[in-house]
Scaffold this motif. Structure first.
Motif, PDB file in Angstrom:
ATOM      1  N   LYS A  12     -49.459  11.556 -43.576  1.00 47.88           N
ATOM      2  CA  LYS A  12     -50.693  10.808 -43.372  1.00 47.88           C
ATOM      3  C   LYS A  12     -50.450   9.303 -43.446  1.00 47.88           C
ATOM      4  N   SER A  13     -51.008   8.581 -42.484  1.00 47.40           N
ATOM      5  CA  SER A  13     -51.010   7.118 -42.386  1.00 47.40           C
ATOM      6  C   SER A  13     -49.695   6.517 -41.911  1.00 47.40           C
ATOM      7  N   HIS A  49     -53.103   4.649 -47.852  1.00 46.04           N
ATOM      8  CA  HIS A  49     -53.614   4.635 -46.489  1.00 46.04           C
ATOM      9  C   HIS A  49     -53.147   3.352 -45.818  1.00 46.04           C
ATOM     10  N   VAL A  50     -52.963   3.401 -44.508  1.00 45.82           N
ATOM     11  CA  VAL A  50     -52.387   2.267 -43.796  1.00 45.82           C
ATOM     12  C   VAL A  50     -53.259   1.014 -43.896  1.00 45.82           C
ATOM     13  N   THR A  51     -54.556   1.170 -44.134  1.00 47.46           N
ATOM     14  CA  THR A  51     -55.423   0.006 -44.273  1.00 47.46           C
ATOM     15  C   THR A  51     -55.002  -0.859 -45.453  1.00 47.46           C
ATOM     16  N   ASP A 186     -58.674  13.080 -42.904  1.00 41.31           N
ATOM     17  CA  ASP A 186     -59.774  12.407 -43.582  1.00 41.31           C
ATOM     18  C   ASP A 186     -61.030  13.265 -43.658  1.00 41.31           C
ATOM     19  N   ARG A 217     -54.984   6.822 -33.938  1.00 39.36           N
ATOM     20  CA  ARG A 217     -54.494   8.016 -34.637  1.00 39.36           C
ATOM     21  C   ARG A 217     -55.205   9.296 -34.196  1.00 39.36           C
ATOM     22  N   SER A 256     -58.057  -0.750 -40.338  1.00 35.53           N
ATOM     23  CA  SER A 256     -56.699  -0.321 -39.985  1.00 35.53           C
ATOM     24  C   SER A 256     -56.344  -0.731 -38.559  1.00 35.53           C
TER      25      SER A 256
END
Length: 334
Positions: A12-13, A49-51, A186, A217, A256
């Motif tokens: 994930k991410s 998370h990528v954010t 998510d 994504r 993101s």
């Protein structure tokens, strides 16, 4: 219409893996989101998370049979000295690994710490201690939009009539809903976007900049002659193998989209204006009124699990809503 691209995100991410075919399961495409990263802090394990951790996009995954190869490419690196590690996609005896609690958006599950070998590699790359967690087939509950449920009700919502019918020996099994569980996704197992919508976003950017669709994504990218954002109203897709995808909610986008995939930082790329561009007219869902909408969440229809979809397959819009659905997830929706 046609399937233009298929994507799987094993961790994930991190970046995704473009694949030619994928297997439908209730939790998402086979191998999708079965791992996630947790930052070790003094008080807890923090979901990554990528954010919040934009450097996650500097890791390049590839699937090789039953192994996931992760290559770390920081800015300025060249392919030859890149650091790489191989991770088993189906870890043996994972039940003997240390358990870790994971809670995403109020939906908890139990995962498994993959161990020092993998944690040490990733921790070195990030510069702080992380844990690689395997979902271990312990799915999370879907708390929001589900097929055939009102948009303001979660998985426990049932009418009195449904409860009575579910108790009947012959009818009950027919009403059982397998679409109430997900892995480290998510809010739903699948995310669908369309090429015309991506092209529309590109027109909002500077003349020499194109929108990088990988930032959205999605699992399925659809090629269609329908206008941009027509998918807002799609309720069901049918593939050439007769499998169906039930589209239940809109995907509200976050910051993101501002992550620069080349530098692993926020707001340094030429296409960093995507989020701002969408905010101008894509806040079209009262359920996430502060977020622009791009793409639709979906669940595999009854009888579709185990079927294979491939790039180039035909797909039809077999159901449409007269009005946009309203996104619902307790704690996330407005």
């Amino acid at each position: 219409m046609q399937i233009a691209q298929l994507w799987i995100y094993p961790i994930k991410s991190m970046r995704g893996c473009s694949v030619s075919s994928a297997i439908l399961t209730h939790e998402g495409f086979y191998l999708d989101r079965r791992f996630m990263l947790l930052k070790v802090t003094e008080s807890k394990l923090e979901n990554m998370h990528v954010t919040s951790f934009p450097q996650m996009c500097l890791f390049h995954p590839s699937i090789k049979e039953n192994t996931l190869e992760i290559t770390y490419r920081p800015p300025g690196s060249t392919p030859s000295p890149a650091e790489t590690i191989e991770i088993p996609l189906d870890p043996e005896n994972f039940e003997n690994l240390d358990k870790v609690d994971v809670n995403m958006h109020g939906s908890p599950t139990t995962a498994y710490n993959m161990g020092e070998k993998y944690n040490a590699f990733l921790s070195k790359c990030f510069g702080f201690q992380v844990v690689l967690a395997f979902w271990g087939f312990n799915p999370r509950s879907v708390l929001g939009n589900l097929p055939n449920r009102p948009s303001n009700q979660g998985p426990k919502a049932q009418t009195a009539i449904t409860k009575v019918l579910s108790s009947l020996p012959l009818i009950g099994p027919m009403l059982e809903d397998d679409n109430t569980k997900i892995a480290f996704n998510d809010c739903a197992p699948y995310l669908v976007i369309s090429e015309p919508s991506v092209a529309d976003v590109s027109t909002r950017l500077p003349e020499d900049v194109s929108c990088d669709l990988t930032k959205f994504r999605s699992n399925i990218v659809v090629r269609t002659s329908e206008p941009a954002f027509s998918e807002d109203f799609w309720s069901e897709l049918t593939f050439s193998n007769e499998a169906k995808l039930l589209l239940t909610g809109n995907c509200g986008r976050c910051a993101s989209l501002t992550v620069d995939y080349e530098t692993g930082k926020n707001g340094t790329g030429k296409d960093g204006g995507v989020f701002k561009a969408l905010m101008s007219d894509r806040r079209v869902d009262a359920g996430v009124k502060y977020s622009p909408i791009f793409g639709r969440y979906g669940f595999v229809g009854k009888g579709g699990e185990g079927k294979v979809v491939s790039v180039g397959d035909e797909v039809w819009v077999s159901g449409r809503n007269e009005e946009r659905t309203r996104f619902y997830w307790p704690g996330l929706s407005t």
